[in-house]
Scaffold this motif. Structure first.
Motif, PDB file in Angstrom:
ATOM      1  N   MET A   1       0.861  -1.172   0.000  1.00  0.00           N
ATOM      2  CA  MET A   1       0.000   0.000   0.000  1.00  0.00           C
ATOM      3  C   MET A   1       0.902   1.227   0.000  1.00  0.00           C
ATOM      4  O   MET A   1       1.709   1.407   0.906  1.00  0.00           O
ATOM      5  CB  MET A   1      -0.907  -0.031   1.222  1.00  0.00           C
ATOM      6  N   SER A   2       0.789   2.058  -0.983  1.00  0.00           N
ATOM      7  CA  SER A   2       1.648   3.237  -1.084  1.00  0.00           C
ATOM      8  C   SER A   2       0.974   4.483  -0.520  1.00  0.00           C
ATOM      9  O   SER A   2       1.637   5.477  -0.285  1.00  0.00           O
ATOM     10  CB  SER A   2       2.047   3.467  -2.541  1.00  0.00           C
ATOM     11  N   TYR A   3      -0.318   4.463  -0.305  1.00  0.00           N
ATOM     12  CA  TYR A   3      -1.037   5.621   0.220  1.00  0.00           C
ATOM     13  C   TYR A   3      -1.462   5.337   1.660  1.00  0.00           C
ATOM     14  O   TYR A   3      -2.063   4.309   1.955  1.00  0.00           O
ATOM     15  CB  TYR A   3      -2.276   5.916  -0.621  1.00  0.00           C
ATOM     16  N   PHE A   4      -1.130   6.256   2.536  1.00  0.00           N
ATOM     17  CA  PHE A   4      -1.543   6.144   3.931  1.00  0.00           C
ATOM     18  C   PHE A   4      -2.510   7.276   4.239  1.00  0.00           C
ATOM     19  O   PHE A   4      -2.186   8.444   4.011  1.00  0.00           O
ATOM     20  CB  PHE A   4      -0.339   6.264   4.872  1.00  0.00           C
ATOM     21  N   PRO A   5      -3.687   6.984   4.782  1.00  0.00           N
ATOM     22  CA  PRO A   5      -4.600   8.058   5.192  1.00  0.00           C
ATOM     23  C   PRO A   5      -3.939   8.924   6.265  1.00  0.00           C
ATOM     24  O   PRO A   5      -3.043   8.472   6.982  1.00  0.00           O
ATOM     25  CB  PRO A   5      -5.797   7.301   5.770  1.00  0.00           C
ATOM     26  N   LYS A   6      -4.366  10.148   6.362  1.00  0.00           N
ATOM     27  CA  LYS A   6      -3.804  11.073   7.337  1.00  0.00           C
ATOM     28  C   LYS A   6      -3.857  10.469   8.738  1.00  0.00           C
ATOM     29  O   LYS A   6      -4.891   9.967   9.165  1.00  0.00           O
ATOM     30  CB  LYS A   6      -4.564  12.397   7.318  1.00  0.00           C
ATOM     31  N   GLY A   7      -2.719  10.490   9.411  1.00  0.00           N
ATOM     32  CA  GLY A   7      -2.637   9.946  10.758  1.00  0.00           C
ATOM     33  C   GLY A   7      -2.164   8.514  10.811  1.00  0.00           C
ATOM     34  O   GLY A   7      -1.935   7.967  11.875  1.00  0.00           O
ATOM     35  N   TYR A   8      -2.011   7.871   9.643  1.00  0.00           N
ATOM     36  CA  TYR A   8      -1.564   6.480   9.581  1.00  0.00           C
ATOM     37  C   TYR A   8      -0.267   6.412   8.784  1.00  0.00           C
ATOM     38  O   TYR A   8      -0.231   6.783   7.617  1.00  0.00           O
ATOM     39  CB  TYR A   8      -2.616   5.593   8.918  1.00  0.00           C
ATOM     40  N   GLY A   9       0.767   5.912   9.422  1.00  0.00           N
ATOM     41  CA  GLY A   9       2.036   5.773   8.726  1.00  0.00           C
ATOM     42  C   GLY A   9       2.700   7.116   8.511  1.00  0.00           C
ATOM     43  O   GLY A   9       2.290   8.139   9.043  1.00  0.00           O
ATOM     44  N   GLY A  10       3.746   7.111   7.718  1.00  0.00           N
ATOM     45  CA  GLY A  10       4.427   8.359   7.434  1.00  0.00           C
ATOM     46  C   GLY A  10       5.277   8.820   8.605  1.00  0.00           C
ATOM     47  O   GLY A  10       5.691   8.041   9.445  1.00  0.00           O
ATOM     48  N   HIS A  11       5.494  10.110   8.699  1.00  0.00           N
ATOM     49  CA  HIS A  11       6.359  10.693   9.730  1.00  0.00           C
ATOM     50  C   HIS A  11       5.613  10.889  11.048  1.00  0.00           C
ATOM     51  O   HIS A  11       4.489  11.384  11.051  1.00  0.00           O
ATOM     52  CB  HIS A  11       6.892  12.043   9.236  1.00  0.00           C
ATOM     53  N   ARG A  12       6.250  10.498  12.124  1.00  0.00           N
ATOM     54  CA  ARG A  12       5.667  10.715  13.457  1.00  0.00           C
ATOM     55  C   ARG A  12       6.433  11.818  14.154  1.00  0.00           C
ATOM     56  O   ARG A  12       7.652  11.867  14.101  1.00  0.00           O
ATOM     57  CB  ARG A  12       5.772   9.447  14.293  1.00  0.00           C
ATOM     58  N   ARG A  13       5.706  12.684  14.850  1.00  0.00           N
ATOM     59  CA  ARG A  13       6.354  13.745  15.617  1.00  0.00           C
ATOM     60  C   ARG A  13       6.910  13.159  16.908  1.00  0.00           C
ATOM     61  O   ARG A  13       6.297  12.291  17.514  1.00  0.00           O
ATOM     62  CB  ARG A  13       5.357  14.843  15.967  1.00  0.00           C
ATOM     63  N   ASP A  14       8.060  13.664  17.337  1.00  0.00           N
ATOM     64  CA  ASP A  14       8.609  13.205  18.610  1.00  0.00           C
ATOM     65  C   ASP A  14       7.770  13.780  19.755  1.00  0.00           C
ATOM     66  O   ASP A  14       7.066  14.778  19.574  1.00  0.00           O
ATOM     67  CB  ASP A  14      10.087  13.608  18.737  1.00  0.00           C
ATOM     68  N   PRO A  15       7.816  13.141  20.938  1.00  0.00           N
ATOM     69  CA  PRO A  15       6.960  13.578  22.058  1.00  0.00           C
ATOM     70  C   PRO A  15       7.137  15.051  22.445  1.00  0.00           C
ATOM     71  O   PRO A  15       6.162  15.718  22.773  1.00  0.00           O
ATOM     72  CB  PRO A  15       7.379  12.656  23.202  1.00  0.00           C
ATOM     73  N   GLU A  16       8.359  15.558  22.398  1.00  0.00           N
ATOM     74  CA  GLU A  16       8.571  16.966  22.748  1.00  0.00           C
ATOM     75  C   GLU A  16       7.858  17.881  21.762  1.00  0.00           C
ATOM     76  O   GLU A  16       7.312  18.904  22.141  1.00  0.00           O
ATOM     77  CB  GLU A  16      10.061  17.289  22.796  1.00  0.00           C
ATOM     78  N   ARG A  17       7.849  17.511  20.505  1.00  0.00           N
ATOM     79  CA  ARG A  17       7.157  18.314  19.482  1.00  0.00           C
ATOM     80  C   ARG A  17       5.651  18.299  19.729  1.00  0.00           C
ATOM     81  O   ARG A  17       4.968  19.318  19.581  1.00  0.00           O
ATOM     82  CB  ARG A  17       7.490  17.756  18.095  1.00  0.00           C
ATOM     83  N   VAL A  18       5.119  17.144  20.104  1.00  0.00           N
ATOM     84  CA  VAL A  18       3.688  17.039  20.398  1.00  0.00           C
ATOM     85  C   VAL A  18       3.328  17.945  21.580  1.00  0.00           C
ATOM     86  O   VAL A  18       2.331  18.675  21.538  1.00  0.00           O
ATOM     87  CB  VAL A  18       3.290  15.569  20.696  1.00  0.00           C
ATOM     88  N   LYS A  19       4.161  17.931  22.618  1.00  0.00           N
ATOM     89  CA  LYS A  19       3.906  18.784  23.786  1.00  0.00           C
ATOM     90  C   LYS A  19       3.976  20.263  23.416  1.00  0.00           C
ATOM     91  O   LYS A  19       3.131  21.063  23.832  1.00  0.00           O
ATOM     92  CB  LYS A  19       4.914  18.479  24.893  1.00  0.00           C
ATOM     93  N   ARG A  20       4.998  20.626  22.642  1.00  0.00           N
ATOM     94  CA  ARG A  20       5.170  22.022  22.216  1.00  0.00           C
ATOM     95  C   ARG A  20       3.981  22.478  21.385  1.00  0.00           C
ATOM     96  O   ARG A  20       3.419  23.553  21.616  1.00  0.00           O
ATOM     97  CB  ARG A  20       6.458  22.159  21.412  1.00  0.00           C
ATOM     98  N   ASP A  21       3.567  21.655  20.419  1.00  0.00           N
ATOM     99  CA  ASP A  21       2.426  22.012  19.576  1.00  0.00           C
ATOM    100  C   ASP A  21       1.138  22.097  20.390  1.00  0.00           C
ATOM    101  O   ASP A  21       0.308  22.981  20.157  1.00  0.00           O
ATOM    102  CB  ASP A  21       2.255  20.990  18.448  1.00  0.00           C
ATOM    103  N   GLY A  22       0.964  21.196  21.352  1.00  0.00           N
ATOM    104  CA  GLY A  22      -0.224  21.232  22.210  1.00  0.00           C
ATOM    105  C   GLY A  22      -0.306  22.519  23.001  1.00  0.00           C
ATOM    106  O   GLY A  22      -1.383  23.108  23.152  1.00  0.00           O
ATOM    107  N   TRP A  23       0.834  22.973  23.498  1.00  0.00           N
ATOM    108  CA  TRP A  23       0.856  24.222  24.258  1.00  0.00           C
ATOM    109  C   TRP A  23       0.548  25.413  23.350  1.00  0.00           C
ATOM    110  O   TRP A  23      -0.289  26.250  23.669  1.00  0.00           O
ATOM    111  CB  TRP A  23       2.214  24.411  24.924  1.00  0.00           C
ATOM    112  N   ARG A  24       1.208  25.467  22.211  1.00  0.00           N
ATOM    113  CA  ARG A  24       1.061  26.614  21.320  1.00  0.00           C
ATOM    114  C   ARG A  24      -0.317  26.680  20.671  1.00  0.00           C
ATOM    115  O   ARG A  24      -0.875  27.760  20.499  1.00  0.00           O
ATOM    116  CB  ARG A  24       2.127  26.574  20.236  1.00  0.00           C
TER     117      ARG A  24
END
Length: 66
Positions: A1-24
């Motif tokens: 499968m070459s297509y991944f729906p948004k949120g599945y597969g692909g690049h994952r954000r590191d936990p610090e990035r998730v926390k930073r984005d959640g705050w901002r």
């Protein structure tokens, strides 16, 4: 499968990035009471806020009993 729906597969954000984005983006703060980047008074404040909102941590309850 070459297509991944948004949120599945692909690049994952590191936990610090998730926390930073959640705050901002949403004003949500996720911080560890043991974060070495904080001074002792800052860690103590985080602990007190956590206890006020959610009660004592499991490890602290056990330490107070015995």
């Amino acid at each position: 499968m070459s297509y991944f729906p948004k949120g599945y597969g692909g690049h994952r954000r590191d936990p610090e990035r998730v926390k930073r984005d959640g705050w901002r983006e949403q004003g949500v703060l996720a911080v560890s009471a043991d974060d070495d980047r904080l001074t002792w008074p800052e860690r103590e404040l985080v602990r007190q806020i956590g206890e006020k909102l959610y009660g004592p941590r499991v490890s602290e309850r056990e330490a107070r009993r015995g």
